[in-house]
Enzyme design. Structure first.
Site, PDB file in Angstrom:
ATOM      1  N   SER A  38       0.828  -1.200   0.000  1.00 56.47           N
ATOM      2  CA  SER A  38       0.000   0.000   0.000  1.00 56.47           C
ATOM      3  C   SER A  38       0.872   1.263   0.000  1.00 56.47           C
ATOM      4  O   SER A  38       1.686   1.443  -0.890  1.00 56.47           O
ATOM      5  CB  SER A  38      -0.948  -0.041   1.206  1.00 56.47           C
ATOM      6  OG  SER A  38      -2.009   0.878   1.054  1.00 56.47           O
ATOM      7  N   ASP A 183      -5.921  -3.936  -2.215  1.00 52.56           N
ATOM      8  CA  ASP A 183      -4.860  -3.552  -1.286  1.00 52.56           C
ATOM      9  C   ASP A 183      -4.139  -4.763  -0.685  1.00 52.56           C
ATOM     10  O   ASP A 183      -4.769  -5.695  -0.188  1.00 52.56           O
ATOM     11  CB  ASP A 183      -5.481  -2.720  -0.166  1.00 52.56           C
ATOM     12  CG  ASP A 183      -4.454  -1.911   0.608  1.00 52.56           C
ATOM     13  OD1 ASP A 183      -3.508  -2.514   1.141  1.00 52.56           O
ATOM     14  OD2 ASP A 183      -4.604  -0.684   0.692  1.00 52.56           O
TER      15      ASP A 183
END
Length: 303
Positions: A38, A183
């Site tokens: 991320s 993610d």
């Protein structure tokens, strides 16, 4: 001194990673290989591309974070339209502005695909929901019938930053169809294990930068309502695997940066808050280097 580095996810709390990187660079520490999830994947990729801490800070200063919030244009501007997009597109925002920004910044260093980087210098973690498995770029791409050296680095970062329901997931075209990728923090927000070989050994020291307190510093969560239950559930799912690994490694090679008081999707961060996060990263890293086992008793002097 050359080491390997792993950067955790944390959304906009990632400004603290910049502060940490500044101190490491000032102390002569350079990264041979980097990995991240991320927000950590952004920092890792910029480092792999050759950006200095000062250059990264300049890039972050020039952007308006709110521009990354790019909802789809609605034919009928009705109040519930965004919720329809959430249902059908699986995210409130497209993520195209973020992706374009990543492309532009990497292209400025002539980095387009993983083939433009030194071999094995960058690893990015994402989550393949279609197959229910962790996806490590570029290592796992051959399993999908994709040539690693041709895959765009900016696209891998965009996938790793695809906060579920916030940004639309990326549909990655593979030989078996289109895989939904989100993610990396869903499965591993802090992949400190990523540079271990099959026997758990490391080629060189690995330094982790984690946007949270250490296990000994953490407080018990208060769960009194449904929202707090959801937050605790997601946080536990996100961190459980990584925390188990960290506990085995005694936390000695991790810079813990306490940023729990900040919101990972607070895209209206003002300059004061950005600087606070950067300073937190600097402070914790300076404290860490004074006692890290690779350092002598004199702060800032390598053994």
């Amino acid at each position: 001194m050359y080491i390997d580095g792993v950067f955790s996810g944390g959304g906009l709390k990632g400004f603290a990673l910049l502060g940490a990187y500044q101190v490491l660079e000032e102390n002569g520490i350079r990264f041979n290989r980097v990995a991240g999830t991320s927000a950590g994947s952004i920092v890792a990729a910029f480092i792999a591309a050759g950006y200095t801490a000062k250059e990264i800070e300049a890039m972050l200063d020039e952007i308006n974070l709110k521009t990354f919030l790019d909802p789809r244009k609605a034919v009928l501007p009705l109040p519930f339209t965004k919720w329809l997009n959430l249902y059908f597109k699986m995210g409130l925002y497209q993520g195209k502005v973020l992706e374009q920004w990543l492309f532009d910044k990497l292209a400025a260093k002539n980095i387009y695909s993983f083939g433009d980087l030194p071999e094995d210098s960058l690893k990015i973690v994402a989550s393949d929901l279609s197959n229910g498995k962790m996806l490590i770029f570029p290592d796992d791409l051959p399993e999908y019938g994709i040539y690693p050296e041709r895959f765009p680095v900016f696209r891998a970062i965009r996938m790793s930053c695809g906060i579920p329901f916030f940004f639309e997931p990326v549909k990655m075209k593979t030989r078996n169809g289109r895989n939904i990728v989100v993610d990396g923090g869903v499965l591993s927000n802090f992949p400190l294990w990523i540079f271990d070989d099959e026997e758990g050994k490391r080629e060189r020291p690995v330094l982790g930068l984690k946007l949270s307190r250490s296990t000994s510093e953490k407080k018990m969560r208060e769960i009194d309502n449904g929202l707090q239950l959801f937050e605790a559930l997601f946080a536990t799912m996100k961190d459980a695997h990584d925390e188990r690994y960290i506990s085995r490694k005694f936390e000695r090679d991790i810079i813990f940066i306490p940023v729990e008081d900040y919101n990972s999707i607070q895209f209206d961060l003002n300059e004061e808050m950005k600087n606070e996060l950067i300073q937190k990263g600097r402070k914790r890293t300076t404290e860490f280097l004074n006692s890290w086992y690779c350092y002598s008793k004199k702060p800032g002097v390598l053994i």
